[in-house]
Design a protein around this motif. Sequence first.
Motif, PDB file in Angstrom:
ATOM      1  N   PRO A 278     -29.354  49.714  62.197  1.00  0.00           N
ATOM      2  CA  PRO A 278     -29.897  50.194  63.661  1.00  0.00           C
ATOM      3  C   PRO A 278     -29.626  49.626  65.012  1.00  0.00           C
ATOM      4  O   PRO A 278     -28.678  49.549  65.150  1.00  0.00           O
ATOM      5  N   THR A 279     -31.013  50.204  65.876  1.00  0.00           N
ATOM      6  CA  THR A 279     -30.499  50.131  66.982  1.00  0.00           C
ATOM      7  C   THR A 279     -30.702  48.237  67.714  1.00  0.00           C
ATOM      8  O   THR A 279     -30.444  48.218  68.160  1.00  0.00           O
ATOM      9  N   PHE A 280     -31.520  47.649  66.976  1.00  0.00           N
ATOM     10  CA  PHE A 280     -31.899  46.305  67.942  1.00  0.00           C
ATOM     11  C   PHE A 280     -32.060  45.766  66.376  1.00  0.00           C
ATOM     12  O   PHE A 280     -33.279  46.276  65.715  1.00  0.00           O
ATOM     13  N   MET A 281     -31.758  44.445  66.356  1.00  0.00           N
ATOM     14  CA  MET A 281     -32.620  43.173  65.220  1.00  0.00           C
ATOM     15  C   MET A 281     -32.969  41.920  66.079  1.00  0.00           C
ATOM     16  O   MET A 281     -32.426  41.515  66.600  1.00  0.00           O
ATOM     17  N   ALA A 282     -33.711  41.646  65.232  1.00  0.00           N
ATOM     18  CA  ALA A 282     -34.953  40.075  65.922  1.00  0.00           C
ATOM     19  C   ALA A 282     -34.508  39.366  64.127  1.00  0.00           C
ATOM     20  O   ALA A 282     -34.177  39.651  63.473  1.00  0.00           O
ATOM     21  N   ALA A 283     -33.794  38.039  65.337  1.00  0.00           N
ATOM     22  CA  ALA A 283     -33.089  36.535  64.332  1.00  0.00           C
ATOM     23  C   ALA A 283     -33.531  36.041  64.360  1.00  0.00           C
ATOM     24  O   ALA A 283     -34.159  35.416  66.238  1.00  0.00           O
ATOM     25  N   ALA A 284     -33.220  35.040  63.754  1.00  0.00           N
ATOM     26  CA  ALA A 284     -33.230  33.087  64.197  1.00  0.00           C
ATOM     27  C   ALA A 284     -31.839  32.574  64.285  1.00  0.00           C
ATOM     28  O   ALA A 284     -30.612  33.855  63.883  1.00  0.00           O
ATOM     29  N   PRO A 285     -31.820  32.092  65.183  1.00  0.00           N
ATOM     30  CA  PRO A 285     -30.061  31.447  65.234  1.00  0.00           C
ATOM     31  C   PRO A 285     -29.666  31.561  64.523  1.00  0.00           C
ATOM     32  O   PRO A 285     -28.256  31.833  63.808  1.00  0.00           O
ATOM     33  N   ARG A 286     -30.291  30.053  63.179  1.00  0.00           N
ATOM     34  CA  ARG A 286     -29.622  30.418  62.080  1.00  0.00           C
ATOM     35  C   ARG A 286     -28.144  31.791  61.331  1.00  0.00           C
ATOM     36  O   ARG A 286     -27.723  31.025  61.020  1.00  0.00           O
ATOM     37  N   ILE A 287     -29.388  32.776  61.597  1.00  0.00           N
ATOM     38  CA  ILE A 287     -28.104  33.838  61.257  1.00  0.00           C
ATOM     39  C   ILE A 287     -27.076  34.622  61.447  1.00  0.00           C
ATOM     40  O   ILE A 287     -26.001  34.445  61.510  1.00  0.00           O
ATOM     41  N   PHE A 288     -27.233  34.236  63.273  1.00  0.00           N
ATOM     42  CA  PHE A 288     -26.471  33.980  63.838  1.00  0.00           C
ATOM     43  C   PHE A 288     -25.120  33.201  63.495  1.00  0.00           C
ATOM     44  O   PHE A 288     -23.632  33.381  63.737  1.00  0.00           O
ATOM     45  N   GLU A 289     -25.609  31.866  63.189  1.00  0.00           N
ATOM     46  CA  GLU A 289     -24.233  31.360  62.946  1.00  0.00           C
ATOM     47  C   GLU A 289     -23.454  30.904  62.055  1.00  0.00           C
ATOM     48  O   GLU A 289     -22.178  31.347  61.990  1.00  0.00           O
ATOM     49  N   LYS A 290     -24.372  31.617  60.778  1.00  0.00           N
ATOM     50  CA  LYS A 290     -23.683  31.592  59.288  1.00  0.00           C
ATOM     51  C   LYS A 290     -23.069  33.089  59.843  1.00  0.00           C
ATOM     52  O   LYS A 290     -21.563  33.125  58.913  1.00  0.00           O
ATOM     53  N   VAL A 291     -22.605  34.394  60.215  1.00  0.00           N
ATOM     54  CA  VAL A 291     -22.432  34.918  60.279  1.00  0.00           C
ATOM     55  C   VAL A 291     -20.840  34.871  61.161  1.00  0.00           C
ATOM     56  O   VAL A 291     -19.331  35.093  60.895  1.00  0.00           O
ATOM     57  N   TYR A 292     -21.322  34.246  62.250  1.00  0.00           N
ATOM     58  CA  TYR A 292     -20.277  33.626  62.888  1.00  0.00           C
ATOM     59  C   TYR A 292     -18.602  32.573  62.833  1.00  0.00           C
ATOM     60  O   TYR A 292     -17.643  32.977  62.374  1.00  0.00           O
ATOM     61  N   ALA A 293     -19.785  31.524  61.946  1.00  0.00           N
ATOM     62  CA  ALA A 293     -18.698  30.927  61.011  1.00  0.00           C
ATOM     63  C   ALA A 293     -17.591  31.800  60.113  1.00  0.00           C
ATOM     64  O   ALA A 293     -16.827  32.019  59.459  1.00  0.00           O
ATOM     65  N   ARG A 294     -18.895  32.970  58.859  1.00  0.00           N
ATOM     66  CA  ARG A 294     -17.899  33.830  58.333  1.00  0.00           C
ATOM     67  C   ARG A 294     -16.716  34.283  58.523  1.00  0.00           C
ATOM     68  O   ARG A 294     -16.170  34.317  58.074  1.00  0.00           O
ATOM     69  N   VAL A 295     -17.353  35.024  59.942  1.00  0.00           N
ATOM     70  CA  VAL A 295     -16.476  35.768  60.444  1.00  0.00           C
ATOM     71  C   VAL A 295     -14.777  34.709  61.027  1.00  0.00           C
ATOM     72  O   VAL A 295     -13.947  35.831  60.761  1.00  0.00           O
ATOM     73  N   ILE A 382     -26.732  39.348  73.109  1.00  0.00           N
ATOM     74  CA  ILE A 382     -27.730  38.928  71.946  1.00  0.00           C
ATOM     75  C   ILE A 382     -28.799  37.820  73.147  1.00  0.00           C
ATOM     76  O   ILE A 382     -28.380  37.101  74.146  1.00  0.00           O
ATOM     77  N   LEU A 383     -30.356  38.674  72.866  1.00  0.00           N
ATOM     78  CA  LEU A 383     -30.836  38.623  74.118  1.00  0.00           C
ATOM     79  C   LEU A 383     -32.070  37.165  73.470  1.00  0.00           C
ATOM     80  O   LEU A 383     -32.768  37.508  73.031  1.00  0.00           O
ATOM     81  N   GLU A 384     -32.126  35.961  74.084  1.00  0.00           N
ATOM     82  CA  GLU A 384     -32.493  35.261  73.352  1.00  0.00           C
ATOM     83  C   GLU A 384     -34.100  35.077  74.045  1.00  0.00           C
ATOM     84  O   GLU A 384     -34.422  35.069  75.529  1.00  0.00           O
ATOM     85  N   GLY A 385     -35.077  35.303  73.710  1.00  0.00           N
ATOM     86  CA  GLY A 385     -36.617  34.809  74.283  1.00  0.00           C
ATOM     87  C   GLY A 385     -37.146  34.131  73.534  1.00  0.00           C
ATOM     88  O   GLY A 385     -36.467  32.700  73.170  1.00  0.00           O
ATOM     89  N   TYR A 386     -38.126  33.551  74.606  1.00  0.00           N
ATOM     90  CA  TYR A 386     -39.336  32.255  73.785  1.00  0.00           C
ATOM     91  C   TYR A 386     -40.834  32.205  73.981  1.00  0.00           C
ATOM     92  O   TYR A 386     -41.428  33.233  74.643  1.00  0.00           O
TER      93      TYR A 386
END
Length: 611
Positions: A278-295, A382-386
């Motif tokens: 993909p060229t973009f994907m939306a996700a919840a913060p938990r996904i990014f936290e898990k990827v960061y932790a794994r790497v 990562i572009l945060e939105g609200y």
Amino acid sequence: MPSDETYDAAVLANPAPSVGHLLRERIAATPDRAAYSYPEGVAWGEMTWAQLGDRVWRLAAGLVDLGVEAEERVAIACSTRIEWVLGDLAIMGAGAATTTIYPTTIADDVAYILDNSGSVVVIAEDAEQVAKLREVREVIPDVRTVVVVDPEGVERDDWVVTLDELEERGQAVLEATPGVVDERIEGTGPDSLATIIYTSGTTGRPKGVRLLHSAWTYQGAATTATGMMTQDDVQYLWLPLAHVFGKQLLMLTLATGMSTAVDGRIDKIVDNLAVVRPTFMAAAPRIFEKVYARVSLGMEAEGGAKLKLFRWASDLGRARADAEQEGRSLSPVQKAQLAVADKLVLSKVRDRFGGRIRFFISGSAALNTDIAQWFNGAGLTILEGYGMTETSSAATVNRPYAQRTGTVGWPLIGTEVRIAEDGEVLMRGPGVMQGYHDNPEATAETLDADGWLHSGDIGEIDERGFVRITDRKKDLFKTSNGKYVAPSQVESTFKGLCPYVGQLLVHGEGRHFVTALVTLDEEAIKPWAQANGLGDATYQEIVSSAQARDMVQGYVDELNSGLNKWERIGKFTILGRDLSVEEGELTPSLKLRRRVVADKFKGDIDGMYAG
């Protein structure tokens, strides 16, 4: 630096009258372009916009044949898959309104939602969902028909038809009256009801948020007007479509004409990214936290020169991200070093996501700023939105051309945001709900006479117009010393420090010090256990070990060193399992249900204050 004014906002002046109109316009504009791809056995199937339209028209005509009238509610109880998309668009084409139900919702709550919304048809995913409906059939008399997507194991009777049968019925209707769906679309306008989405309340019954067609067409038009996405983008969509964020992403697909790969199986995300690219994907913060932790944990395990190289490259990436946001350039030496770092390390991080990501969008909860800057530095912005269910999802979002980490960006064009005297974030605009379904008292508490939506969140707006959310108003608590604590800030900071944490709940209302419930991520903790003499231990034995407690204590001490005295965690308890959606402790969008967790583990919390 570009701004929103750089992009053509004229699209907002004349949005499509309804989602059905928007779909029809999209099919006419790009009939042969790929609309959706989806798992089909061991491979991926693909559907053009014209092919999508054919199926949607047949299903919409099938709903008409079932007697569904304009603005009547049709519920969808299904996971994220192509049939959810087809069902929702068919409901829009029939001039009806979609009621969304998470497939994990218990039967009692399903009955409440169906009864409160007045739904007359339910599109149910499989035998499990149909069984729940049969369990509560006596209290949902308005439901005339259940349409099952996967009929295997489903008891058939005159109450249940399959999705294929509905489509066949629709084909017969279209052969007899070809214009029936177009007539329904023409009869649907901006003020017609499109969706009722029930908020995942932590106490009492959920409230049904009424969103009109104008809210959804606005979302598509406003995002398109920013220039963030085009029809050449490829989206990977796995978020729950029953959630307002997922529904908004469907509107982006319609508005831009981009292709979307849809598959809600979380365990398939990594494999799918390599295929979809993909060229973009939306996700919840938990996904990014898990990827960061794994790497980061993988690099810690490698140690030596590889770990040093990873840290060096990460630091250079963060420096680049900081410079870009501040509008300055790196030094020539840093640029040369970054080119090497990118080739050796950062490009390999990007390859994990398919190698084509332009940016991610993060929403539903606060993202740790250190984690965000690590991704930004790796070229995975990562572009945060609200936003809220009550604002049809996005109200603000960072742009690729205007980003400030730690904020949720600028308001969408056409949306106003201001801060009340007590710090509460207020919003007004086309995306705001009509009100809560059959609940005028709750509507009056949230929407004031001037049309301002009272969000319940505390925030601020900086000198450049970036909005920052500091905490949920009702989550702020005061210690017995009279000091306020913003729990989500403390929790987000800790997740950036400790790569093993699953969830953290900070507590201290009316107490003389702050405590925390801690869970450890089952996947991340196993390599740590192996390296600390606990390789054969069970998860429960690991989290209850002295080694695990010492490890968490070290991270808590690091956290406390950066907090005010009254915010510091005095005691913590490691729970014997991680929190989950299935147990009702997290929402389907992975947000913490604070009150549920606090009530369920009240004994553990009270124990930390005993004596």
